[in-house]
Design a protein around this motif. Structure first.
Motif, PDB file in Angstrom:
ATOM      1  N   TYR A 135       0.833  -1.208   0.000  1.00 28.63           N
ATOM      2  CA  TYR A 135       0.000   0.000   0.000  1.00 28.63           C
ATOM      3  C   TYR A 135       0.865   1.253   0.000  1.00 28.63           C
ATOM      4  N   ALA A 136       1.858   1.278   0.877  1.00 31.04           N
ATOM      5  CA  ALA A 136       2.684   2.485   1.019  1.00 31.04           C
ATOM      6  C   ALA A 136       3.445   2.781  -0.274  1.00 31.04           C
ATOM      7  N   GLU A 137       4.139   1.787  -0.787  1.00 32.74           N
ATOM      8  CA  GLU A 137       4.949   2.005  -1.982  1.00 32.74           C
ATOM      9  C   GLU A 137       4.079   2.292  -3.210  1.00 32.74           C
ATOM     10  N   GLY A 138       2.872   1.704  -3.245  1.00 34.39           N
ATOM     11  CA  GLY A 138       1.992   1.935  -4.384  1.00 34.39           C
ATOM     12  C   GLY A 138       1.314   3.287  -4.362  1.00 34.39           C
ATOM     13  N   SER A 139       1.297   3.927  -3.198  1.00 35.99           N
ATOM     14  CA  SER A 139       0.596   5.206  -3.057  1.00 35.99           C
ATOM     15  C   SER A 139       1.516   6.413  -3.162  1.00 35.99           C
ATOM     16  N   ILE A 140       2.726   6.265  -2.678  1.00 36.59           N
ATOM     17  CA  ILE A 140       3.647   7.402  -2.625  1.00 36.59           C
ATOM     18  C   ILE A 140       4.032   7.842  -4.038  1.00 36.59           C
ATOM     19  N   GLY A 141       3.868   9.116  -4.309  1.00 36.15           N
ATOM     20  CA  GLY A 141       4.262   9.671  -5.596  1.00 36.15           C
ATOM     21  C   GLY A 141       3.225   9.560  -6.683  1.00 36.15           C
ATOM     22  N   ASP A 142       2.060   8.986  -6.370  1.00 34.38           N
ATOM     23  CA  ASP A 142       1.000   8.860  -7.363  1.00 34.38           C
ATOM     24  C   ASP A 142       0.274  10.195  -7.527  1.00 34.38           C
ATOM     25  N   ALA A 143      -0.147  10.504  -8.746  1.00 39.55           N
ATOM     26  CA  ALA A 143      -0.769  11.803  -9.015  1.00 39.55           C
ATOM     27  C   ALA A 143      -2.143  11.940  -8.379  1.00 39.55           C
ATOM     28  N   GLU A 144      -2.874  10.837  -8.243  1.00 40.31           N
ATOM     29  CA  GLU A 144      -4.235  10.900  -7.730  1.00 40.31           C
ATOM     30  C   GLU A 144      -4.382  10.267  -6.345  1.00 40.31           C
ATOM     31  N   HIS A 145      -3.276   9.872  -5.760  1.00 38.19           N
ATOM     32  CA  HIS A 145      -3.331   9.150  -4.491  1.00 38.19           C
ATOM     33  C   HIS A 145      -2.040   9.464  -3.748  1.00 38.19           C
ATOM     34  N   ALA A 146      -2.157   9.871  -2.505  1.00 34.40           N
ATOM     35  CA  ALA A 146      -0.956  10.247  -1.757  1.00 34.40           C
ATOM     36  C   ALA A 146      -1.081   9.836  -0.299  1.00 34.40           C
ATOM     37  N   ILE A 147       0.048   9.743   0.369  1.00 37.31           N
ATOM     38  CA  ILE A 147       0.088   9.530   1.815  1.00 37.31           C
ATOM     39  C   ILE A 147       0.744  10.750   2.440  1.00 37.31           C
ATOM     40  N   TYR A 148       0.140  11.242   3.507  1.00 37.10           N
ATOM     41  CA  TYR A 148       0.732  12.322   4.287  1.00 37.10           C
ATOM     42  C   TYR A 148       1.181  11.753   5.628  1.00 37.10           C
ATOM     43  N   VAL A 149       2.359  12.165   6.063  1.00 28.01           N
ATOM     44  CA  VAL A 149       2.895  11.679   7.338  1.00 28.01           C
ATOM     45  C   VAL A 149       2.834  12.787   8.376  1.00 28.01           C
ATOM     46  N   PHE A 150       2.597  12.385   9.633  1.00 29.20           N
ATOM     47  CA  PHE A 150       2.527  13.300  10.765  1.00 29.20           C
ATOM     48  C   PHE A 150       3.805  13.121  11.583  1.00 29.20           C
ATOM     49  N   LEU A 151       4.494  14.208  11.832  1.00 27.46           N
ATOM     50  CA  LEU A 151       5.768  14.153  12.538  1.00 27.46           C
ATOM     51  C   LEU A 151       5.682  14.903  13.862  1.00 27.46           C
ATOM     52  N   ASN A 152       6.383  14.368  14.884  1.00 30.11           N
ATOM     53  CA  ASN A 152       6.419  15.069  16.169  1.00 30.11           C
ATOM     54  C   ASN A 152       7.569  16.069  16.182  1.00 30.11           C
ATOM     55  N   GLU A 153       7.818  16.666  17.338  1.00 23.98           N
ATOM     56  CA  GLU A 153       8.849  17.707  17.432  1.00 23.98           C
ATOM     57  C   GLU A 153      10.242  17.192  17.136  1.00 23.98           C
ATOM     58  N   ASP A 154      10.440  15.869  17.273  1.00 21.50           N
ATOM     59  CA  ASP A 154      11.744  15.262  16.976  1.00 21.50           C
ATOM     60  C   ASP A 154      11.842  14.790  15.528  1.00 21.50           C
ATOM     61  N   GLU A 155      10.858  15.195  14.703  1.00 28.75           N
ATOM     62  CA  GLU A 155      10.813  14.824  13.285  1.00 28.75           C
ATOM     63  C   GLU A 155      10.636  13.316  13.091  1.00 28.75           C
ATOM     64  N   LYS A 156      10.085  12.643  14.076  1.00 28.91           N
ATOM     65  CA  LYS A 156       9.786  11.220  13.958  1.00 28.91           C
ATOM     66  C   LYS A 156       8.377  11.049  13.397  1.00 28.91           C
ATOM     67  N   ILE A 157       8.233  10.147  12.445  1.00 24.79           N
ATOM     68  CA  ILE A 157       6.910   9.874  11.882  1.00 24.79           C
ATOM     69  C   ILE A 157       6.097   9.095  12.916  1.00 24.79           C
ATOM     70  N   VAL A 158       4.989   9.689  13.343  1.00 25.45           N
ATOM     71  CA  VAL A 158       4.169   9.074  14.389  1.00 25.45           C
ATOM     72  C   VAL A 158       2.748   8.759  13.903  1.00 25.45           C
ATOM     73  N   GLY A 159       2.444   9.121  12.668  1.00 29.66           N
ATOM     74  CA  GLY A 159       1.125   8.841  12.128  1.00 29.66           C
ATOM     75  C   GLY A 159       1.083   9.140  10.644  1.00 29.66           C
ATOM     76  N   SER A 160      -0.018   8.745  10.014  1.00 26.89           N
ATOM     77  CA  SER A 160      -0.158   8.997   8.581  1.00 26.89           C
ATOM     78  C   SER A 160      -1.624   8.907   8.178  1.00 26.89           C
TER      79      SER A 160
END
Length: 285
Positions: free
Chosen positions: A183-208
């Motif tokens: 799912y992740a690799e198939g969605s990233i960079g697609d023109a009509e489908h994207a994933i957004y990541v949520f980062l904390n103050e330490d720039e760690k990905i904690v959600g999406s």
């Protein structure tokens, strides 16, 4: 009537289905759009789409979504002027043959409560578990909100994020890491489908969260928060900031689906301005 099977859809066929959906939604007062992408089906050779043509007029359509061999989700629509002519039955019987050929264990049919309640024969022919339903929710505008500056930041995912995203998404959705990576690799960079990541103050990905970009609205789905950071407002803030960023690109409504029993998620989305507009029902034979 001519039945046509397709593994994938080109722009012309997508436009034909979209036009048929618009006619049906206006007639039935429904909202759900069928997912028209087969890239996440577990077997890419499966003919996931069926078309029923009356000469050059598209009068019926069916999709098969099966990201694993345990269950296939079938969505079928028929033009209002061509109903009660056996079109849905033909499409469904063909789909059953395909599902059987690919050794898929179960079939569920997807519809909307408004349509089912107006269609008595569906209630007679299928089993409906009214507890296992989903709400379609929509937000036409973002609420005017503010959060602690710097607590959560949001950006569109890049391919290097895929491993991190799959790690907590596989846990959140009780799926395998391999499936989550697909799912992740198939969605990233697609023109009509994207994933957004949520980062904390330490720039760690904690959600999406993922978004499907349609002509009429943004469809949000796949919200997941790392279990170590749940209960800290990550989802609420991340979704809101993501909506802000998308609105700057193009102002359009936001839609999503949430399980009826998931009161926590429903409350989270309501805090970001979403309201229930319809209810999706799963049927079985």
């Amino acid at each position: 009537m001519r039945i046509e099977e397709k593994i994938t859809l080109d722009e012309s066929l997508i436009a034909s289905v979209t036009e048929l959906e618009a006619v049906i939604q206006e007639h039935d007062q429904t909202y759900r759009d069928i997912y028209l992408d087969s890239r996440f089906n577990f077997d890419q050779s499966m003919p996931a789409f069926q078309f029923a043509w009356q000469e050059d007029v598209l009068v019926g359509f069916l999709s098969i979504y099966a990201d694993n061999s345990e269950e296939a989700e079938l969505s079928v629509i028929v033009h209002p002027e061509y109903r009660r002519q056996g079109i849905a039955k033909v499409l469904i019987e063909n789909a059953k043959s395909i599902v059987q050929a690919y050794d898929i264990d179960n079939i569920v049919y997807i519809s909307e409560r408004r349509f089912i309640e107006e269609t008595a024969y569906l209630q007679d022919a299928y089993q409906i578990n009214w507890d296992e339903t989903e709400y379609i929710m929509q937000a036409d505008e973002r609420l005017d909100k503010s959060f602690v500056e710097g607590q959560i930041s949001v950006r569109e995912a890049v391919m290097n994020d895929a491993h991190n995203i799959a790690s907590f998404q596989s846990e959140a959705f009780d799926s395998s890491f391999k499936e989550a990576m697909t799912y992740a690799e198939g969605s990233i960079g697609d023109a009509e489908h994207a994933i957004y990541v949520f980062l904390n103050e330490d720039e760690k990905i904690v959600g999406s969260s993922s978004v499907n970009i349609t002509d009429d609205y943004y469809y949000l789905f796949g919200l997941a928060v790392d279990t170590k950071y749940q209960g800290q407002g990550v989802g609420t803030q991340g979704i809101y900031i993501m909506m802000e960023q998308l609105s700057k690109q193009s102002k359009r409504p936001f839609r999503l689906s949430v399980e009826k029993e998931n009161e926590h998620a429903k409350y989270l989305y309501q805090k970001n301005g979403f309201e229930v507009i319809s209810e999706v029902i799963y049927l079985s034979e």
